[in-house]
Design a protein around this motif. Structure first.
Motif, short mmCIF file in Angstrom:
data_model
loop_
_atom_site.label_atom_id
_atom_site.label_comp_id
_atom_site.label_asym_id
_atom_site.label_seq_id
_atom_site.Cartn_x
_atom_site.Cartn_y
_atom_site.Cartn_z
N THR A 1 0.85 -1.18 0.00
CA THR A 1 0.00 0.00 0.00
C THR A 1 0.89 1.22 0.00
O THR A 1 2.08 1.15 0.31
CB THR A 1 -0.94 0.01 1.23
OG1 THR A 1 -1.88 1.09 1.09
CG2 THR A 1 -0.16 0.20 2.52
N LYS B 1 -2.57 1.26 7.05
CA LYS B 1 -3.80 1.12 6.26
C LYS B 1 -4.29 -0.33 6.21
O LYS B 1 -4.68 -0.83 5.15
CB LYS B 1 -3.60 1.66 4.85
CG LYS B 1 -3.32 3.15 4.78
CD LYS B 1 -3.19 3.61 3.34
CE LYS B 1 -2.91 5.10 3.26
NZ LYS B 1 -2.77 5.56 1.86
N HIS C 1 -2.48 -3.00 6.59
CA HIS C 1 -1.41 -3.91 6.20
C HIS C 1 -0.38 -3.95 7.31
O HIS C 1 0.14 -2.91 7.74
CB HIS C 1 -0.75 -3.44 4.90
CG HIS C 1 -1.66 -3.42 3.72
ND1 HIS C 1 -1.62 -4.37 2.72
CD2 HIS C 1 -2.66 -2.56 3.37
CE1 HIS C 1 -2.54 -4.09 1.82
NE2 HIS C 1 -3.19 -3.01 2.18
N SER D 1 -2.69 -8.92 5.72
CA SER D 1 -3.44 -7.73 5.35
C SER D 1 -4.92 -8.07 5.31
O SER D 1 -5.32 -9.22 5.11
CB SER D 1 -2.98 -7.21 3.99
OG SER D 1 -3.45 -8.05 2.95
#
Length: 377
Positions: free
Chosen positions: A50, A81, A83, A225
């Motif tokens: 990401t 985010k 992850h 994730s």
């Protein structure tokens, strides 16, 4: 299949594209060892699929081995985010004299390839496109001719890159073609003080349909994730940057729900389509994924009963919340049911009297309620 930065740079290296010296570490101690081996100041870079690593604190300079171990300890395990950074790239610090942007990608709208090059690298390309679109040179690439030396020199000249960058542009094109990639991006591509062109970052998306032509096993790994966890459960999930989690049945309905949430003054936290068979297990999996996102402050379940009736959906929500236990109590869940057996479904939810569930009869009203709850109002 998206690659991690270190994997993209492995591909670059095989195609002769200069990258900084570095290695992967999964522990702080190993990060310190790599820094000692490089015998130079280093940068500790979180390996997640990401963007926004720098803003999140996932890229940190370190002057030596001890500092490298300390900074790696801060980064490993970081959530960026949704992850989790399970490893870091320990890389020799490289000071840029100038920063550029370069990418080759499949342009699906035009049915061809597209080159994008700019002398203004280092910032997100979306931001650059919005603030100064003329700074990006866009050149359609004929698949039959590709990018030869002349085309690469033309790209470099039009974008204001130095002549020696043309060779790297040509090599980046070879990565796209020979590795069956959909996207090859370097941001920033830098010119050092001694006039070397170096790929300081790397992003590569490989075409899964071409996997039979390659040995990509090394790139296929299990991660924690939210996207990977959702994929393992058979859910269509995309992480976004907002605070309202969204669940719907059908991609069209989910997309409409995202728009309505935005219109209510909130940002969606995700796209999650549970499809037509909203069983208790599917609903539980969907809620589990969304509630695992620390950014989510409220959840909006927007379902239109069709093949799967609303009473089945409601039973799925009740069973899901029972399966989730305490995890289902922390944040409000706004439910809008419409369509086949909607009244029965609403009654099932009312009878369950779950403290987290709020029912709203309209999509606009449900979105406004979820937005208000996400804001803490």
């Amino acid at each position: 299949m998206d690659l991690y930065e270190y994997q993209a740079k492995e591909l670059f290296g095989r195609h002769g594209i200069p990258v900084p010296a570095g290695a992967i570490a999964t522990t702080p101690a190993r990060a310190g060892e790599i820094a000692a081996e490089l015998d130079a100041p280093v940068v500790i870079k979180a390996q997640v699929k990401t963007g926004g690593r720098g803003k999140a604190g996932g890229i940190r300079p370190a002057a030596g081995p001890a500092a490298a171990a300390t900074e790696a300890d801060r980064v490993i395990g970081m959530d960026i985010k949704g992850h989790i950074a399970r490893r870091v790239l320990v890389e020799a610090a490289t000071v840029p004299f100038e920063e550029y942007y370069a990418a080759f990608l499949v342009d699906r709208a035009e049915g061809t390839f597209l080159a994008m090059v700019s002398a203004q690298g280092g910032m997100e390309i979306e931001e650059l496109a919005a603030t100064d679109p003329d700074a990006i040179v866009r050149l359609p690439i004929d698949p039959a001719t590709g990018v030869d030396a002349d085309t690469a020199r033309l790209l470099a000249a039009k974008a204001g890159l130095p002549e020696q960058a043309a060779g790297v542009l040509e090599q980046l094109w070879r990565v796209l073609v020979e590795e069956d990639a959909l996207l090859v991006e370097v941001n920033p591509l830098i010119c050092t003080t001694d006039q070397r062109i170096v790929a300081l970052d790397g992003k590569v998306t490989l075409d899964d349909n071409a996997a039979f032509r390659h040995s990509w096993e090394d790139y296929e790994e299990s991660t924690d994730s939210l996207e990977d966890r959702a994929k393992a459960k058979g859910l269509n999930y995309v992480k976004l940057d907002g605070t309202v989690g969204v669940i719907g049945n059908g991609a069209g309905l989910v997309m409409s729900t995202l728009d309505v949430v935005a219109g209510a003054g909130a940002d969606p936290a995700n796209f999650l389509d549970i499809g037509g068979g909203a069983s208790a297990k599917v609903m539980a999996d969907g809620l589990e994924i969304i509630l695992a996102d620390p950014d989510v402050r409220s959840v909006l379940v927007n379902v239109f009963g069709g093949i799967t009736a609303c009473d089945a959906v409601a039973n799925g929500i009740v069973t899901a919340l029972e399966l989730l236990g305490e995890r289902g109590h922390g944040r409000p869940i706004v439910v809008r049911l419409d369509g086949n057996n909607a009244e029965v479904g609403r009654r099932i939810l009312s009878d369950a009297r779950h403290p987290a569930v709020r029912q709203v009869s309209t999509m606009d009203g449900a979105a406004e309620t979820a937005a208000r709850l996400a804001a803490g109002a």
